[in-house]
Design a protein around this motif. Structure first.
Motif, PDB file in Angstrom:
ATOM      1  N   SER A 287       0.867  -1.186   0.000  1.00 26.26           N
ATOM      2  CA  SER A 287       0.000   0.000   0.000  1.00 26.26           C
ATOM      3  C   SER A 287       0.896   1.226   0.000  1.00 26.26           C
ATOM      4  O   SER A 287       1.981   1.220   0.579  1.00 26.26           O
ATOM      5  N   PRO A 289      -0.246   4.780   0.631  1.00 25.88           N
ATOM      6  CA  PRO A 289      -1.365   5.716   0.829  1.00 25.88           C
ATOM      7  C   PRO A 289      -0.991   7.181   0.741  1.00 25.88           C
ATOM      8  O   PRO A 289      -1.846   8.001   0.440  1.00 25.88           O
ATOM      9  N   ARG A 293       4.551   7.805   3.068  1.00 19.55           N
ATOM     10  CA  ARG A 293       4.289   6.546   3.765  1.00 19.55           C
ATOM     11  C   ARG A 293       4.009   5.410   2.783  1.00 19.55           C
ATOM     12  O   ARG A 293       3.259   5.585   1.823  1.00 19.55           O
ATOM     13  N   VAL A 295       3.350   0.922   3.046  1.00 18.70           N
ATOM     14  CA  VAL A 295       3.094  -0.165   3.984  1.00 18.70           C
ATOM     15  C   VAL A 295       3.570  -1.461   3.334  1.00 18.70           C
ATOM     16  O   VAL A 295       3.221  -1.751   2.184  1.00 18.70           O
TER      17      VAL A 295
ATOM     18  N   ASN B 102      -7.035  -6.888   4.127  1.00 17.53           N
ATOM     19  CA  ASN B 102      -5.729  -6.407   3.731  1.00 17.53           C
ATOM     20  C   ASN B 102      -5.701  -6.246   2.219  1.00 17.53           C
ATOM     21  O   ASN B 102      -6.529  -6.819   1.510  1.00 17.53           O
ATOM     22  N   GLU B 103      -4.703  -5.484   1.757  1.00 22.85           N
ATOM     23  CA  GLU B 103      -4.498  -5.325   0.329  1.00 22.85           C
ATOM     24  C   GLU B 103      -3.652  -6.500  -0.198  1.00 22.85           C
ATOM     25  O   GLU B 103      -2.744  -6.962   0.494  1.00 22.85           O
ATOM     26  N   ARG B 105      -1.370  -7.299  -3.585  1.00 30.89           N
ATOM     27  CA  ARG B 105      -0.845  -6.634  -4.771  1.00 30.89           C
ATOM     28  C   ARG B 105       0.032  -7.519  -5.644  1.00 30.89           C
ATOM     29  O   ARG B 105       0.163  -7.280  -6.837  1.00 30.89           O
ATOM     30  N   ASP B 127      -7.347  -0.455  -1.802  1.00 28.80           N
ATOM     31  CA  ASP B 127      -7.201   0.957  -1.431  1.00 28.80           C
ATOM     32  C   ASP B 127      -6.556   1.782  -2.534  1.00 28.80           C
ATOM     33  O   ASP B 127      -6.095   2.892  -2.274  1.00 28.80           O
ATOM     34  N   ASP B 128      -6.532   1.230  -3.770  1.00 30.23           N
ATOM     35  CA  ASP B 128      -5.815   1.889  -4.860  1.00 30.23           C
ATOM     36  C   ASP B 128      -6.477   1.484  -6.176  1.00 30.23           C
ATOM     37  O   ASP B 128      -6.598   0.282  -6.463  1.00 30.23           O
ATOM     38  N   ASP B 153      -8.867   5.086   5.035  1.00 38.79           N
ATOM     39  CA  ASP B 153      -8.091   5.473   6.218  1.00 38.79           C
ATOM     40  C   ASP B 153      -8.999   6.345   7.081  1.00 38.79           C
ATOM     41  O   ASP B 153      -9.179   7.528   6.815  1.00 38.79           O
ATOM     42  N   ARG B 158      -2.527   3.863   8.469  1.00 41.77           N
ATOM     43  CA  ARG B 158      -1.764   2.730   7.922  1.00 41.77           C
ATOM     44  C   ARG B 158      -2.173   2.627   6.450  1.00 41.77           C
ATOM     45  O   ARG B 158      -1.820   3.523   5.690  1.00 41.77           O
ATOM     46  N   CYS B 159      -2.883   1.590   6.049  1.00 39.49           N
ATOM     47  CA  CYS B 159      -3.366   1.492   4.677  1.00 39.49           C
ATOM     48  C   CYS B 159      -4.668   2.280   4.539  1.00 39.49           C
ATOM     49  O   CYS B 159      -5.189   2.844   5.497  1.00 39.49           O
ATOM     50  N   GLY B 160      -5.218   2.294   3.326  1.00 39.34           N
ATOM     51  CA  GLY B 160      -6.529   2.894   3.126  1.00 39.34           C
ATOM     52  C   GLY B 160      -6.506   4.132   2.263  1.00 39.34           C
ATOM     53  O   GLY B 160      -5.643   5.002   2.428  1.00 39.34           O
TER      54      GLY B 160
END
Lengths: 381, 381
Positions: A287, A289, A293, A295, B102-103, B105, B127-128, B153, B158-160
């Motif tokens: 990620s 975001p 940052r 992740v 969770n993502e 990828r 999230d993308d 988020d 964190r992620c999002g």
């Protein structure tokens, strides 16, 4: 994308031999074989120069394959294990000379330990006269000889009987017990390994060596010779090596190094022993975001953080900033990372990190050469 | 001493059914079944009272047996997993409804995820917008439908993706992609779980619920309904439950509790949800070098210490004072412990502690009722 579909079992391993690093499923424990071999050679040279035996500690890696390399290429006389179940795994895998650097008190564990002596040389630590009878009975039950070291507290403040007269009394009890053989002293100073300043570390080991020498001398006066005077870890071994007292080095982390040991300075200001990073946790970015940052997929279940967060290897402007169970937050400050990019992390502490994984992915350059099971993973009982 | 000699494989398990607690080989992960069942019942009652679905997070235990209990006795609609390999282990064990929170990828992992949808309902977080095409292609390749939540988020950092318009744009892309189904929002606030003060925790979740509600409303305006609005953990769930926005609770630690969650106060000053300790690391004393010190056999490889040291359970005057790799130092101050005595430790953090072990030893009172494998142990990739 590498096609794994013909290889169902592939879903239980993070890589296949011949695969490129960029195709390894992450997080995964990866070993740089060239660096590992150079570390093995360095330690062999150090031990030979000091005229000492190396008994490599297998608790760092828990791998029978790496133990075999330590004994073969690395010149070790045998290995150390920390637990009976760890020793069981190594004996099953063919290792023939094992020191359990710990006390064993449970009756079932004593029985398991004695059974191992049917198949390998087994040495164990004792720090209490009450332990001698049960250990002797277990050895006699299986018709074996178990060798025993008296563990002394040489300043570490964990296990160990007091040096001097109490240690001599315990050694005499061992020497008199059927099925046992008194083999010497265990005098390991754990906290000394992590003292960054070399002068302070030298002084700590000098004090430990002093009480150890005094105990060896008292034992000699009592007619008991120490075949083994064992101790030393990757941080302190140059000092034990020059002490004139110790004759077996029990270093473990030297094969891999970790971020905590990188802090430990040698007397010349460089890394102790000249060892280099051979172990990494390979992670992927999942990620992105914000500009500052990213992740990644390696958190607390892929990396031990007891001795600090991991260090990002070979990348400027990218820092591992926080770990949750399955995520690592990367602070991006001047660098950049792309989605699904592989990044190497140097674990803060190699021993408990290895124990999290089932496989070492062994790399030659950027290609997977082989996979090694973490033979004794989870064998802590 | 229980005779294990007729049971060679016994050396790979820490206990056998019917065995007394005092015969369990340590360190071992033990579960108090009565306490576990009460925790399952408490959470079922809480979710029912709030009119919400419970989708229990299996990352805490990684056990297919406990997941099945959560779905059966505990009334959960399904489970959450954190990684594709964890979901693979659970699908293989027969769990039929899994949200990967969770993502994903990596192209190989996307392919693995899509294959799971041939055997179970699979929901995943995105999230993308760049993730939509590869996920859609993986689903089409296997002729399946993968459901997707937009992770926002909501303040966790964190992620999002950002809530509001960016999240709506992503949802529209998912809804338009072949092989995918837009299923709602993931709005989990991890750091909020560990805020001890209930008022501060309530305010944090109120802010998260606010941005989540705003995004749900914008989606509705765009013609997209959220079947799932998911989030909440053991520390914060009463606040998500009363928000009127969330409809699925993702609590995990409630089945076990741990020393960190014991710090978290409910609004009435008691433990959140009334949950009790059901998980322990059983340890034995193996050295008693001084009156004020004992050493037990559970250290960093048996206990995660990222959220603090374990608490000694049900014993006065005995404190767990320091962990090294295979040792725990117990400070004795007013209490006493005997060599080889079993002691229960409440882990600082249950999730990474479970991931260290291969077996749950399930106790009814002081007797081993059964052993459960930690089905997805090490499945972090």
């Amino acid at each position: 994308m590498r096609d794994w579909s013909a290889f169902e079992i592939g879903y239980d391993v993070p890589a296949l031999p011949g695969m490129a690093l960029s195709d390894v499923q992450t997080p995964a424990l990866v070993v740089d074989l060239d660096a590992l071999e150079r570390n093995l050679d360095r330690m062999r040279t150090h031990a030979a120069a000091a005229g000492m035996r190396l008994r490599a500690h297998a608790k760092s890696h828990k791998s029978a394959d790496i133990a075999a390399l330590q004994i073969g290429r690395g010149g070790a006389c045998g290995i150390c294990c920390q637990k009976v179940s760890e020793a069981e795994a190594m004996v099953r895998a063919g290792i023939g000379d094992i020191l359990v650097t710990n006390e064993v008190r449970d009756p079932v564990k004593l029985d398991r330990l004695a059974r191992l002596a049917e198949r390998a040389r087994i040495v164990v630590c004792v720090d209490d006269p009450e332990n001698v009878g049960p250990l002797s009975r277990a050895a006699r039950r299986h018709g074996v000889t178990v060798e025993a070291l008296v563990e002394i507290d040489c300043g570490a403040g964990r296990c160990g009987i007091r040096p001097g007269a109490p240690a001599v009394g315990l050694a005499q009890a061992i020497a008199a017990a059927e099925g046992l053989r008194f083999a010497g002293l265990q005098a390991y100073h754990g906290p000394a390994q992590h003292i960054a300043d070399p002068a302070e570390r030298a002084a700590t080991i000098a004090a430990a060596a002093d009480v150890t020498a005094r105990t060896v001398s008292l034992l000699w006066d009592a007619g008991l010779a120490c075949d083994i005077v064992g101790g030393a870890g990757t941080g302190s071994f140059p000092f034990e090596a020059r002490s004139g007292v110790y004759n077996e080095l029990q270093c473990g982390s030297y094969v891999f190094m970790d971020a905590d040991y990188e802090r430990i300075r040698a007397e010349d200001g460089g890394r102790v022993g000249g060892f280099e990073n051979a172990l990494f946790v390979l992670t992927s970015v999942m990620s992105r975001p914000r500009p500052d940052r990213a992740v990644c997929d390696a958190g607390l279940k892929a990396l031990a953080v007891d001795s600090g967060l991991p260090r990002v290897f070979g990348r400027e402007g990218v820092r591992y900033d926080g770990a949750s169970d399955e995520h690592g937050v990367l602070a991006i400050d001047g660098g950049d990372v792309a989605i699904d990019e592989r990044i190497r992390l140097v674990p803060g502490h190699c021993d408990p990190t290895c124990n999290l994984h089932d496989w070492f992915v062994a790399l030659r350059g950027e290609t997977v050469e082989t996979l090694w099971p973490v033979t004794a993973r989870g064998k802590v009982f």
